[in-house]
Write a protein that holds these residues in place. Structure first.
Motif, PDB file in Angstrom:
ATOM      1  N   TYR A 159       0.944  -1.135  -0.178  1.00 24.90           N
ATOM      2  CA  TYR A 159       0.001   0.151   0.025  1.00 24.90           C
ATOM      3  C   TYR A 159       0.731   1.216  -0.186  1.00 24.90           C
ATOM      4  N   ARG A 160       1.931   1.133   0.794  1.00 19.70           N
ATOM      5  CA  ARG A 160       2.986   2.417   0.802  1.00 19.70           C
ATOM      6  C   ARG A 160       3.711   2.667  -0.599  1.00 19.70           C
ATOM      7  N   ALA A 161       3.901   1.296  -1.252  1.00 20.99           N
ATOM      8  CA  ALA A 161       4.534   1.533  -2.510  1.00 20.99           C
ATOM      9  C   ALA A 161       3.428   2.194  -3.506  1.00 20.99           C
ATOM     10  N   VAL A 217      -7.350  -1.120  -5.368  1.00 25.16           N
ATOM     11  CA  VAL A 217      -6.086  -1.178  -5.032  1.00 25.16           C
ATOM     12  C   VAL A 217      -5.894  -2.496  -4.052  1.00 25.16           C
ATOM     13  N   ARG A 218      -7.004  -2.521  -3.153  1.00 24.75           N
ATOM     14  CA  ARG A 218      -7.104  -3.708  -2.342  1.00 24.75           C
ATOM     15  C   ARG A 218      -7.101  -5.267  -2.910  1.00 24.75           C
ATOM     16  N   ALA A 219      -7.623  -5.210  -3.920  1.00 22.93           N
ATOM     17  CA  ALA A 219      -7.856  -6.380  -4.629  1.00 22.93           C
ATOM     18  C   ALA A 219      -6.500  -6.641  -5.334  1.00 22.93           C
ATOM     19  N   GLY A 222      -0.453  -6.944   8.870  1.00 21.03           N
ATOM     20  CA  GLY A 222      -1.107  -5.981   8.124  1.00 21.03           C
ATOM     21  C   GLY A 222      -2.277  -5.696   8.993  1.00 21.03           C
ATOM     22  N   ARG A 223      -3.419  -5.426   8.334  1.00 22.53           N
ATOM     23  CA  ARG A 223      -4.679  -4.751   8.986  1.00 22.53           C
ATOM     24  C   ARG A 223      -5.580  -5.898   8.700  1.00 22.53           C
ATOM     25  N   ASP A 224      -5.871  -6.582   7.490  1.00 24.65           N
ATOM     26  CA  ASP A 224      -6.941  -7.451   7.259  1.00 24.65           C
ATOM     27  C   ASP A 224      -6.423  -8.952   6.896  1.00 24.65           C
ATOM     28  N   MET A 225      -5.031  -9.297   7.369  1.00 20.12           N
ATOM     29  CA  MET A 225      -4.718 -10.502   7.002  1.00 20.12           C
ATOM     30  C   MET A 225      -5.380 -11.925   7.502  1.00 20.12           C
ATOM     31  N   GLU A 244      -5.558   9.649  13.643  1.00 18.24           N
ATOM     32  CA  GLU A 244      -6.182   9.890  12.399  1.00 18.24           C
ATOM     33  C   GLU A 244      -6.085   8.911  11.128  1.00 18.24           C
ATOM     34  N   ARG A 245      -4.871   8.213  11.489  1.00 19.28           N
ATOM     35  CA  ARG A 245      -4.734   7.068  10.365  1.00 19.28           C
ATOM     36  C   ARG A 245      -5.748   5.721  10.779  1.00 19.28           C
ATOM     37  N   ASP A 246      -5.658   5.535  12.051  1.00 16.74           N
ATOM     38  CA  ASP A 246      -6.544   4.404  12.651  1.00 16.74           C
ATOM     39  C   ASP A 246      -7.925   4.734  12.395  1.00 16.74           C
ATOM     40  N   ARG A 301      -9.151   6.489   9.759  1.00 20.23           N
ATOM     41  CA  ARG A 301      -9.273   6.106   8.224  1.00 20.23           C
ATOM     42  C   ARG A 301      -9.238   4.667   8.090  1.00 20.23           C
ATOM     43  N   ASP A 302      -8.400   3.824   8.805  1.00 27.03           N
ATOM     44  CA  ASP A 302      -8.213   2.409   8.435  1.00 27.03           C
ATOM     45  C   ASP A 302      -9.271   1.465   9.203  1.00 27.03           C
ATOM     46  N   ARG A 303     -10.305   2.188   9.970  1.00 29.60           N
ATOM     47  CA  ARG A 303     -11.041   1.345  10.719  1.00 29.60           C
ATOM     48  C   ARG A 303     -11.880   0.258   9.712  1.00 29.60           C
TER      49      ARG A 303
HETATM   50  O1  C5P Z   1       1.427  -1.461   8.452  1.00 27.27           O
HETATM   51  P1  C5P Z   1       1.631  -0.042   7.976  1.00 27.27           P
HETATM   52  O2  C5P Z   1       1.444   0.979   8.909  1.00 27.27           O
HETATM   53  O3  C5P Z   1       2.909   0.113   7.107  1.00 27.27           O
HETATM   54  O4  C5P Z   1       0.340   0.101   6.739  1.00 27.27           O
HETATM   55  C1  C5P Z   1       0.533   1.507   6.249  1.00 27.27           C
HETATM   56  C2  C5P Z   1      -1.072   1.685   5.497  1.00 27.27           C
HETATM   57  O5  C5P Z   1      -1.574   0.560   4.549  1.00 27.27           O
HETATM   58  C3  C5P Z   1      -2.227   1.483   6.862  1.00 27.27           C
HETATM   59  O6  C5P Z   1      -2.266   2.703   7.402  1.00 27.27           O
HETATM   60  C4  C5P Z   1      -3.104   1.050   5.875  1.00 27.27           C
HETATM   61  O7  C5P Z   1      -3.918   2.280   5.337  1.00 27.27           O
HETATM   62  C5  C5P Z   1      -2.810   0.200   4.820  1.00 27.27           C
HETATM   63  N1  C5P Z   1      -2.920  -1.082   4.908  1.00 27.27           N
HETATM   64  C6  C5P Z   1      -4.083  -1.805   4.886  1.00 27.27           C
HETATM   65  N2  C5P Z   1      -4.466  -3.260   4.870  1.00 27.27           N
HETATM   66  C7  C5P Z   1      -3.294  -3.668   5.253  1.00 27.27           C
HETATM   67  C8  C5P Z   1      -2.069  -3.227   5.468  1.00 27.27           C
HETATM   68  C9  C5P Z   1      -1.828  -1.746   5.517  1.00 27.27           C
HETATM   69  O8  C5P Z   1      -5.180  -1.071   4.480  1.00 27.27           O
HETATM   70  N3  C5P Z   1      -3.428  -5.223   5.292  1.00 27.27           N
END
Ligand code: C5P
Length: 208
Positions: free
Chosen positions: A37-39, A106-108, A125-128, A170-172, A174-176
């Protein structure tokens, strides 16, 4: 066997350090999904592709394929012969990545790359555990208070603790949508344990 262990959690909860330690103990690679996701975010920022324009972003990603090199000691991301790894943890990428990660296309794209990797591995990650590898053999979800996480991150970023804490919250937020523990995940608070303790707790909980 072809074991998959998933380690999810909030931003800066220690996921990559824990995943790396567990992977090393098991002698398998770890996989950092956040790096993809970062790349994707870095390439979009560099090319001037708006971060929420999925079609343009996907076209760009297909024209500039990324490769995640998953090793137990650390993960690297390549775009052709260019290594992106050192550019992926800037505050600029931190600030944009959740917008890119919110795009289903992007997720796909990330999910397909992760599912193509040969097990065994530890995926972080977040959703592994919930989405990408629901069949995982063992699942963990790491938490810690925003202040503890900001204090850790402050060692790797130029900003001060309150600014980092605000950005993490803020990132948490948006990522929830994509960051919830799987029902069968074991929760570990990394705020009260040293890194070795968290790694030990994960290893102790693995099925024999
Ligand atoms: O784990 P890390 O903080 O490096 O992840 C960066 C961002 O990538 C997260 O803030 C999130 O937006 C996204 N991400 C995600 N799903 C994942 C891993 C990361 O949405 N499995």
């Amino acid at each position: 066997g072809r074991v998959i262990v998933t380690i999810d959690g909030v931003a800066a909860s220690g996921k990559s350090s824990v995943a790396s330690g567990v992977a090393r103990a098991l002698g398998v690679p770890y996989v950092s999904s956040g790096l993809l996701y970062r790349a994707a975010t870095l390439l979009a920022l560099e090319a001037g592709v708006p971060l929420d324009e999925a079609p343009a972003l996907l076209t760009h990603l297909h024209a500039h394929p990324l490769r995640l090199e998953a090793l137990s000691a650390g993960n690297r991301v390549w775009c052709g012969k260019r290594e992106l790894t050192d550019d992926l943890h800037s505050s600029r990428v931190d600030g944009g990545v959740s917008r890119v990660a919110a795009l289903p296309e992007v997720r796909a794209w990330v999910d397909a790359q992760l599912r193509a990797l040969p097990a065994p591995f530890v995926a972080e990650g977040r959703d592994m555990g919930t989405h990408v590898f629901p069949q995982a053999d063992a699942k963990f979800y790491l938490t810690a208070s925003p202040r503890v996480r900001a204090e850790r991150r402050a060692r790797e970023r130029p900003e001060d603790v309150p600014a980092i804490e605000a950005a993490l919250i803020e990132r948490d937020h948006r990522d929830r949508a994509q960051s919830a523990p799987a029902p069968d995940a074991r929760l570990i608070d990394t705020g009260t344990l040293p890194l070795d303790g968290v790694i030990g707790a994960v290893l102790a909980a693995l099925p024999a």
